[in-house]
Design an enzyme around this catalytic site. Sequence first.
Site, PDB file in Angstrom:
ATOM      1  N   GLU A  37      -9.079  23.937  54.530  1.00  0.00           N
ATOM      2  CA  GLU A  37      -9.651  22.664  54.094  1.00  0.00           C
ATOM      3  C   GLU A  37     -10.106  22.728  52.643  1.00  0.00           C
ATOM      4  O   GLU A  37      -9.891  21.783  51.863  1.00  0.00           O
ATOM      5  CB  GLU A  37     -10.818  22.262  55.003  1.00  0.00           C
ATOM      6  CG  GLU A  37     -10.424  21.974  56.442  1.00  0.00           C
ATOM      7  CD  GLU A  37      -9.637  20.674  56.595  1.00  0.00           C
ATOM      8  OE1 GLU A  37      -9.424  19.969  55.592  1.00  0.00           O
ATOM      9  OE2 GLU A  37      -9.230  20.360  57.731  1.00  0.00           O
ATOM     10  N   ASP A  55       1.615  21.666  61.661  1.00  0.00           N
ATOM     11  CA  ASP A  55       2.247  20.624  60.840  1.00  0.00           C
ATOM     12  C   ASP A  55       2.547  21.041  59.410  1.00  0.00           C
ATOM     13  O   ASP A  55       3.702  21.053  58.967  1.00  0.00           O
ATOM     14  CB  ASP A  55       1.405  19.350  60.865  1.00  0.00           C
ATOM     15  CG  ASP A  55      -0.074  19.609  60.571  1.00  0.00           C
ATOM     16  OD1 ASP A  55      -0.482  20.772  60.442  1.00  0.00           O
ATOM     17  OD2 ASP A  55      -0.835  18.612  60.465  1.00  0.00           O
TER      18      ASP A  55
END
Length: 639
Positions: free
Chosen positions: A212, A357
Amino acid sequence: MQWRSIVVGLVVLRLSFSCVIWLAFGLGPNVSWGFNFPLSFSLHKLDLLFGDEKGTDPRRNSWSQRVHVHRHEEVATTCAKVGEGSPERSYLSFFDSNRDEYSRRYSSFPDTLKAKMKDMAKEMFYFGYDNYMKYAFPEDELNPIDCEGRGPDVLNPSNININDVLGNYSLTLIDTLDTLLVLGNVTEFQKAVKLVIDTVSFDKDSTVQVFEANIRILGSLISSHILLTDPKHPFGKVDYEGYDNELLHLAHDLAVRLLPAFENTLTGIPYPRVNLKTGVPPDSINETCTAGAGSLLVEFGILSRLIGDSTFEWVARRAVRALWSLRSNETGLLGNVVNIQTGQWVGKQSGLGAGMDSFYEYLLKSYILFGEKEDHRMFQDSYESIQNHMRRGRESCNEGEGDPPLYVNVNMFSGEIMNTWIDSLQAFFPGLQVLNGDVDNAICLHAFYYAIWKRFGALPERYNWQLQAPDVLFYPLRPELVESTYLLYQATKNPFYLHVGMDILQSLEKNAKVKCGYATLHHVVEKSKEDRMESFFLSETCKYLYLLFDEDNPLHKSDNKYIFTTEGHIVPIDKRFREKQWDDEFPCEEAVLAERKPNNRKPPPSNNSNCNRIPEERRYTLPLKSVYMRQIDHMVGLF
């Protein structure tokens, strides 16, 4: 007597017809004369009534009946008898009625409406951004219902849903920098850059997720620095007197603080979290997800090539190669959770959503940026394995029989379906398929996610395709469907995608807007809300919506080409990033990158555009035939 015979005959005919319907659809006592099919209705029963499945592979043509295959076998004999002697029909004929409604709705999009939607997207961004600056800055996020700022949950360090993302470093402001340029607001961009330089420090006792921090903070700092200093960028004169590469220095400082994640790991796969002041926490777990460990190469690689230090690209590329070496010998697939010390797969699910992903995304985007052939080879091999083992449904998106294409979660070793849900993060994949030139498959998968959006006015975090119902009900304003919509519009220029964008925009206005911004939907059916507006809503969701309707945006008119990072940050495809100022200290390991079979594929030019591969005549018709659109709408419970 004659009229009595007629009446009896009509009654018998009605009962016979009802019996056929009862047997064909398996409705039993739930049947109603209005034909309101329950959620358990399966299209496979239509196949059994009208079609001939001999010689077909059920794994390829159909996924809707897989879980209840034995129940279908029980009714097969009865349904076959009903169809005896009748002309062979496709079950798709069931969806032929009213097919022109799709053409009427989606075939055009007036310029005046496009301008209105562009303004609406801009207003949406500024409503969130201005309220963040008014009520939340310098904290990380805005609580849009209470109009307050939000930082790390210091009282509950185990609250990783918050603490993985919020590091007490003005996250939303940093993540939003290049969106201000996309909207043409150079003045506010320069003001925001100066605020970041003057107020942000990474010398904080904050434990954050490496992934992140990389995509949201490091990526934005690098992108904004490039846009400030690159004379070829499309947004005009955006630099200002006195800028001395401070954003690049901040990016370098953050990356150095993330490096301890790569130390003391036997595989080279990084720890998932670091403390920005002290390094890897003593109680850190040895497990990480594939996307988290394998989606650092774009940002780390650009940083290395900007500052001439190979360290960052080296550790990121080593992690990718380590993960690649662990893929299944049988399927070529990877799992979703791995032990960084042993290299053993803790999570054996292979899919396209959470945990997986951006690993695939960054293989392709790294090749586009850096031109490294190994990245292209890994991506193409991954894509082939995905098509062979995850893809279900008919072979062609726009032709043939069977269920529409869908990518399901499978066991990485066997390729067998592990569950019957897909998640909202997977909606990014049509956009990646566009970049890879596979526009037809992108069209079909996108249509499936759009149908789910139409039903709920949002994307549930998990959707069960067998039950036609959400498994996990919240929607945190994610951008993935908007991103794919934007990229498909750029590839096809089909007005259908402008309608999709308008539906999304209007749903967000109706369902998510609150007093001081846009709130996470806690329940996509009831539309209850949570008091949180994640930074990606401004950095991605609003950005892609605005770009979708802004045909004349400088980004679209520029002679230079750009890609978006997985957080939506703008990066130029620049020859600077094809050149290394160091010798390759970590050459390809043949054991890792060895081909499973002879492969003579020649990598395409890594800066080649796939946006003109749709024939001109198809740009003014529906991207997906009406019968298939209606089929998908039915399969998600829209009628």
